[in-house]
Design a protein around this motif. Sequence first.
Motif, PDB file in Angstrom:
ATOM      1  N   ARG A  79       9.499  13.582  22.653  1.00  0.00           N
ATOM      2  CA  ARG A  79       9.024  12.917  23.879  1.00  0.00           C
ATOM      3  C   ARG A  79       9.449  13.688  25.131  1.00  0.00           C
ATOM      4  O   ARG A  79       8.672  13.848  26.062  1.00  0.00           O
ATOM      5  N   GLU A  82       7.269  16.705  25.422  1.00  0.00           N
ATOM      6  CA  GLU A  82       5.918  16.364  25.878  1.00  0.00           C
ATOM      7  C   GLU A  82       5.902  16.029  27.371  1.00  0.00           C
ATOM      8  O   GLU A  82       5.007  16.466  28.099  1.00  0.00           O
ATOM      9  N   SER A  88       1.017  18.171  24.211  1.00  0.00           N
ATOM     10  CA  SER A  88       1.343  17.408  23.008  1.00  0.00           C
ATOM     11  C   SER A  88       2.350  18.204  22.179  1.00  0.00           C
ATOM     12  O   SER A  88       2.422  19.438  22.257  1.00  0.00           O
ATOM     13  N   TRP A  89       3.142  17.491  21.371  1.00  0.00           N
ATOM     14  CA  TRP A  89       4.125  18.152  20.517  1.00  0.00           C
ATOM     15  C   TRP A  89       3.474  19.156  19.560  1.00  0.00           C
ATOM     16  O   TRP A  89       3.974  20.280  19.420  1.00  0.00           O
TER      17      TRP A  89
END
Length: 140
Positions: A79, A82, A88-89
């Motif tokens: 998180r 990100e 996005s991861w």
Amino acid sequence: MDKAKIKQAEKLDGKYLLSTSDKSLSAEDIALGYKQLMEVERAFRTLKSTLSLRPVYHTKDDRIRSHVLLCWLALLLVRITELETGLSWPRVRAELERLHLGEFLHKDGRVLQYTELTQNQRNLFKKLNIKLPAKIKSIG
């Protein structure tokens, strides 16, 4: 083929059934809880594969708590990554997995050297406030 059965099965496409013993939770809260659980488990799978950890089977309370803590930490790192990068991861991970450490052997020793950083990798390190790795890791 039984077209009636196919038609009936199609009505369930994209739907899932969740159950809970806590009757005070709304359907939305239950669904969000399961989605978060899936994300935590995905983050832990990523962590396990990155660190090449073996499968984990728990029966003792302290091991279960440790497992949950590691899953939570993995999700927290995902998180933060990100939020700090705006990506996005999976995208961050794919970009950073392109960075490799090469080993070059010579009669006088060995050299460990990273591949050249791409501009995207440099940007990720900067956004995450991580010091860029030195091109040469060691000479020995």
